[in-house]
Write an enzyme that holds these catalytic residues in place. Structure first.
Site, PDB file in Angstrom:
ATOM      1  N   LEU A   3       0.876  -1.174   0.000  1.00  0.00           N
ATOM      2  CA  LEU A   3       0.000   0.000   0.000  1.00  0.00           C
ATOM      3  C   LEU A   3       0.906   1.214   0.000  1.00  0.00           C
ATOM      4  CD1 LEU A   3      -2.779  -0.776   2.656  1.00  0.00           C
ATOM      5  CD2 LEU A   3      -3.145  -0.384   0.219  1.00  0.00           C
ATOM      6  N   ASP A   4       0.585   2.211  -0.811  1.00  0.00           N
ATOM      7  CA  ASP A   4       1.434   3.395  -0.792  1.00  0.00           C
ATOM      8  C   ASP A   4       1.164   4.188   0.483  1.00  0.00           C
ATOM      9  OD1 ASP A   4      -0.591   5.520  -1.222  1.00  0.00           O
ATOM     10  OD2 ASP A   4      -0.809   4.632  -3.209  1.00  0.00           O
ATOM     11  N   LYS A   5       2.038   5.155   0.761  1.00  0.00           N
ATOM     12  CA  LYS A   5       2.001   5.844   2.051  1.00  0.00           C
ATOM     13  C   LYS A   5       0.759   6.701   2.242  1.00  0.00           C
ATOM     14  CE  LYS A   5       4.771   9.820   0.501  1.00  0.00           C
ATOM     15  NZ  LYS A   5       6.022  10.573   0.722  1.00  0.00           N
TER      16      LYS A   5
END
Length: 200
Positions: A72-74
């Site tokens: 998951l991206d930040k």
């Protein structure tokens, strides 16, 4: 074999390391395994068998053995699958047969044409994407449900941008047969053997 499912809310700007065993606090980085603390474990009452005590203790004692399957991206949040089973990990991320679901909020009401384009043929970085399934919420036209079988970098955000929409919230709700139903944010739990076998 240890498999756990974890859902967490990430603050914007948090850098979550997926596999590195040690954090670099100077860079504000946090390894994913630090989420696997005993106080964060969720044990559903009256639903299915009790968690395997020995496995729970092993995960909590040496959580750095657990790697995230599917990043998951930040700026996103939602379901994380963590395991030390490389075979299972490859089955989840190494094929195009495992669907992932996301609930996405965009910055404006999406038009029927924009939803149609998201469901159509799309390309990123010169590569044709596998068709996504995108459905608009019946009550809130800013909310879209995405289902996809691949996860190119920032795929949902970039595809939305292509049709004139900006993602303001992205929450992953499901990976294959496993979803976040009943699991509070910020908590993790072990999957049962029966749940793991649902992937086959």
């Amino acid at each position: 074999l240890s498999v756990c499912v974890c859902v967490c809310v990430f603050s914007l700007g948090l850098k979550l390391l997926l596999r590195e065993p040690q954090p670099d606090h100077k860079l504000g980085q946090t390894p994913a395994w630090e989420l696997l603390r005993a106080e964060n474990q969720f044990v559903p009452e009256g639903r299915g068998p009790a968690p395997d005590g020995a496995m729970t203790r092993a995960v909590v004692k040496e959580p750095w053995h657990m790697a995230v399957v599917g990043r998951l991206d930040k700026e996103s949040r939602g379901l994380l699958l963590m395991t030390q089973d490389g075979v299972l990990a490859r089955r989840v991320i190494g094929t195009k047969d495992v669907w992932k679901r996301y609930v996405v909020e965009v910055d404006r009401d999406a038009s029927a044409e924009q939803v149609k384009r998201l469901n159509g043929s799309m390309n990123l970085d010169g590569v044709k994407l596998k068709r996504m399934v995108v459905k608009q919420d019946a009550e809130d036209k800013k909310v879209l449900g995405f289902e996809l079988r691949e996860g190119r970098k920032h795929q949902i955000r970039r595809c939305c941008s292509k049709v004139g929409l900006k993602v303001v919230d992205l929450f992953r709700t499901r990976i294959g047969p496993w979803d976040v139903e009943g699991l509070p944010e910020g908590k993790w739990r072990l999957l049962t053997r029966q749940e793991v076998d649902l992937l086959s």
